[in-house]
Design a protein around this motif. Structure first.
Motif, PDB file in Angstrom:
ATOM      1  N   ALA A 124       0.551   5.401   2.333  1.00 31.29           N
ATOM      2  CA  ALA A 124       1.688   5.961   1.595  1.00 31.29           C
ATOM      3  C   ALA A 124       1.649   5.536   0.125  1.00 31.29           C
ATOM      4  CB  ALA A 124       2.997   5.514   2.236  1.00 31.29           C
ATOM      5  N   ARG A 125       0.866   4.513  -0.181  1.00 34.43           N
ATOM      6  CA  ARG A 125       0.846   4.016  -1.549  1.00 34.43           C
ATOM      7  C   ARG A 125      -0.548   3.945  -2.178  1.00 34.43           C
ATOM      8  NH1 ARG A 125       4.527   2.395   1.242  1.00 34.43           N
ATOM      9  NH2 ARG A 125       6.675   2.547   0.515  1.00 34.43           N
ATOM     10  N   ALA A 183       2.358   2.164  11.552  1.00 37.27           N
ATOM     11  CA  ALA A 183       3.275   2.958  10.722  1.00 37.27           C
ATOM     12  C   ALA A 183       4.682   2.432  10.965  1.00 37.27           C
ATOM     13  CB  ALA A 183       3.172   4.423  11.094  1.00 37.27           C
ATOM     14  N   ARG A 184       5.401   2.072   9.888  1.00 42.83           N
ATOM     15  CA  ARG A 184       6.726   1.483  10.055  1.00 42.83           C
ATOM     16  C   ARG A 184       7.781   2.252   9.270  1.00 42.83           C
ATOM     17  NH1 ARG A 184       3.876  -3.721  10.371  1.00 42.83           N
ATOM     18  NH2 ARG A 184       3.172  -3.579  12.525  1.00 42.83           N
ATOM     19  N   THR A 217       6.002   2.330   5.498  1.00 43.12           N
ATOM     20  CA  THR A 217       4.625   1.952   5.223  1.00 43.12           C
ATOM     21  C   THR A 217       3.727   2.560   6.289  1.00 43.12           C
ATOM     22  OG1 THR A 217       4.951  -0.080   6.474  1.00 43.12           O
ATOM     23  CG2 THR A 217       5.151  -0.237   4.082  1.00 43.12           C
ATOM     24  N   LEU A 218       2.503   2.803   5.915  1.00 43.86           N
ATOM     25  CA  LEU A 218       1.619   3.588   6.759  1.00 43.86           C
ATOM     26  C   LEU A 218       0.242   2.945   6.720  1.00 43.86           C
ATOM     27  CD1 LEU A 218       1.883   7.391   6.140  1.00 43.86           C
ATOM     28  CD2 LEU A 218       0.373   6.254   7.761  1.00 43.86           C
ATOM     29  N   ASN A 219       0.105   1.842   7.460  1.00 44.96           N
ATOM     30  CA  ASN A 219      -1.121   1.066   7.331  1.00 44.96           C
ATOM     31  C   ASN A 219      -2.204   1.484   8.309  1.00 44.96           C
ATOM     32  OD1 ASN A 219      -0.957  -1.081   5.233  1.00 44.96           O
ATOM     33  ND2 ASN A 219       0.997  -1.449   6.270  1.00 44.96           N
ATOM     34  N   SER A 273       8.503   4.653  13.696  1.00 40.13           N
ATOM     35  CA  SER A 273       7.500   3.585  13.703  1.00 40.13           C
ATOM     36  C   SER A 273       6.536   3.804  14.854  1.00 40.13           C
ATOM     37  CB  SER A 273       8.174   2.211  13.837  1.00 40.13           C
ATOM     38  OG  SER A 273       9.045   2.000  12.742  1.00 40.13           O
ATOM     39  N   ASP A 306      -2.328   0.836   2.910  1.00 44.32           N
ATOM     40  CA  ASP A 306      -1.086   1.588   3.076  1.00 44.32           C
ATOM     41  C   ASP A 306      -1.296   2.993   2.507  1.00 44.32           C
ATOM     42  OD1 ASP A 306       1.420   2.654   3.196  1.00 44.32           O
ATOM     43  OD2 ASP A 306       2.414   1.059   2.061  1.00 44.32           O
ATOM     44  N   TRP A 360      -5.951  -3.913   5.618  1.00 41.84           N
ATOM     45  CA  TRP A 360      -4.938  -2.868   5.764  1.00 41.84           C
ATOM     46  C   TRP A 360      -4.811  -2.059   4.492  1.00 41.84           C
ATOM     47  CZ3 TRP A 360      -3.348  -1.568  10.367  1.00 41.84           C
ATOM     48  CH2 TRP A 360      -3.338  -2.525  11.392  1.00 41.84           C
TER      49      TRP A 360
END
Lengths: 237, 256
Positions: free
Chosen positions: A80-81, A7-8, A67-69, A31, A78, A76
């Protein structure tokens, strides 16, 4: 070890439209990385956003930035998307959320509630029910209760049914929202043992553990959720 | 996974007023989607337009059939649309009398779609109908009773059997629990949840009950004044609503 959560720079601000658009920043530039076989305990004062971070990792809360991988089958995703059907798939076989809050489904027995995640992963119904039963037994739910819907169970029994549901399927990433709160010592020990087993098979765990003994027993490191600056918008009066 | 339905810029007008407009989404195999919003928000208009029961004024709805062929609803001949409606879709209405034939037996209600597909063997039709009455907890002994003698909950369950018997890939439902008492509703929802799970059918359901959406739907669309104001995973919409209208809806739920 393999990285499973990356998570960044997550940011999350709640906007309460019914309170004149009041803005509550909860996560700012957070992060977090977690590897296979590792358990990270989230710490910080009440209201610091531990629970929000956990829910954001599960895509239950939306983040505005970052981003939330999550690693799923070597790829990966994400969170969030990702599209809703992708998130549903990640939750089915990769990402579990363990809490004590049971949302009772009318007429569905405790055994079937616990077996459901396994059936969704493609397990045979009978095998899934056997494994569900074995886990309920470990969590000291009397067998005479298994075929009853948990609506009438005691609070403690409902909690343990939900923990069983959250842990029955061996998912590689587990989010744990106070899994041992208000359990008696015997059941707390069982839950700690289950979490250790998950770690031993290479799962990445992120949890909120208010009980210090549990935290010491399971966590490899602590992660303090940084406080977001509370520059709340002026409300016109 | 592939979508089975693609909706682009869909709109339906009543005179110079829009019933629904600017609707865009994709539905995937086995997904359950709820459309929520208050009365007059355009939910039922959208559902009827998606199902081809109302003609769209703008945009398009494309459906992928079991053979993998795409069909755009507005360019589809009426005969072809009827074929899809019979074989690939189902439609469960809020009022059973709109979705059932009240004068003929429960068995005949269940068999009708099978017969439309060319099944003729009387014994087999009866056996299949009996099996489905058991599945929806009506009981095979009621095979020869007309639905007019059934309770509201049984009528709704009969609608489910009548629609699922031909194993459709997409079922539309318009407030199927709207007229049911709460105790009857729980049984209906549990049954529906189980059958949807087992059959892998995709569902688009209109409801004003957020609890129903929470229990059944992977995804939710929130409508206000004919537009989709928020769309996403059901638990995200209910736990972290973004749009002012959704926040109002969620905060208005009375906790039991």
């Amino acid at each position: 070890m393999t990285l499973l959560i990356a998570a960044r720079q997550l940011s999350k601000t709640f906007v309460l439209h019914q309170q004149d658009g009041l803005e509550l920043p909860v996560l700012a530039d957070v992060s977090l990385e977690v590897h296979a076989g590792e358990c990270v305990a989230l710490t910080g004062p009440s209201g610091a956003g531990k629970s929000t971070l956990l829910k954001a990792l599960y895509a239950n809360y939306l983040v505005q930035h970052g981003t939330l991988n999550i690693l799923r089958h070597g790829r990966w995703i994400d969170m969030a998307r990702a599209a809703p059907h992708e998130i549903v798939a990640v939750r089915r076989d990769t990402l579990g959320y363990v809490s004590q809050f049971l949302r009772v489904i009318p007429r569905v027995s405790a055994l079937d509630i616990v077996a459901e995640p396994l059936i969704e992963q493609g397990e045979e119904r009978e095998t899934a029910r056997e494994r569900a039963g074995a886990l309920l037994e470990r969590l000291n739910i009397a067998e005479r209760l298994w075929n009853l819907p948990p609506a009438t169970f005691s609070g403690g029994e409902q909690q343990r049914v939900n923990i069983a549901r959250g842990l029955v399927a061996p998912r590689p990433v587990l989010l744990l929202d106070e899994p041992t709160a208000s359990l008696d010592a015997a059941n707390r020990a069982v839950v700690v043992e289950l979490m250790r087993e998950a770690k031993a098979r290479g799962a990445a765990l992120v949890g909120i553990f208010h009980d210090e003994a549990t935290r010491d027993a399971i966590a490899d490191r602590l992660f303090t959720v940084p406080l977001a600056r509370r520059h709340t918008k002026e409300i016109a009066t | 996974m592939k979508p089975i339905l693609q909706v682009k810029q869909l709109a339906k007008r009543y005179g110079d007023r829009y019933g629904c407009r600017d609707v865009n989404f994709e539905l995937y195999e086995g997904e359950v989607l709820c459309i929520v919003g208050e009365s007059g928000s355009g939910k039922s208009t959208l559902l009827a337009t998606l199902a081809g029961r109302l003609a769209a004024d703008e945009g398009e709805v494309t459906f992928r059939d079991a053979n993998g062929d795409w069909h755009e609803l507005s360019t589809l001949a009426e005969a072809e649309r009827r074929r899809l409606a019979r074989t690939e879709w189902g439609f469960v209405t809020q009022h059973a009398r709109d979705g059932l034939r009240m004068g003929v037996s429960a068995g005949a209600n269940v068999s009708e779609r099978l017969m439309a597909l060319g099944h003729r063997h009387y014994g087999q039709l009866r056996a299949t109908a009996a099996e489905w009455l058991e599945k929806v907890e009506i009981g095979a002994e009621r095979l020869d009773d007309p639905p007019s003698r059934f309770s509201g909950g049984m009528q709704q369950r009969l609608q489910i059997a009548r629609n699922l018997v031909t194993r459709p890939r997409l079922v539309f439902m318009d407030e199927p629990t709207g007229g049911l008492d709460v105790s009857v509703q729980a049984r209906f929802l549990d049954l529906l949840r189980r059958l949807v799970h087992e059959s892998g059918v995709a569902v688009i359901m209109v409801t004003h009950d957020l609890g129903v959406a929470r229990l059944l739907a992977h995804r939710t669309l929130v409508m206000q004044q004919g537009r989709v104001v928020e769309a996403g995973l059901t638990d995200q919409i209910l736990d972290d609503p973004q749009h002012p209208y959704t926040q109002l809806l969620v905060s208005s739920i009375v906790q039991a």
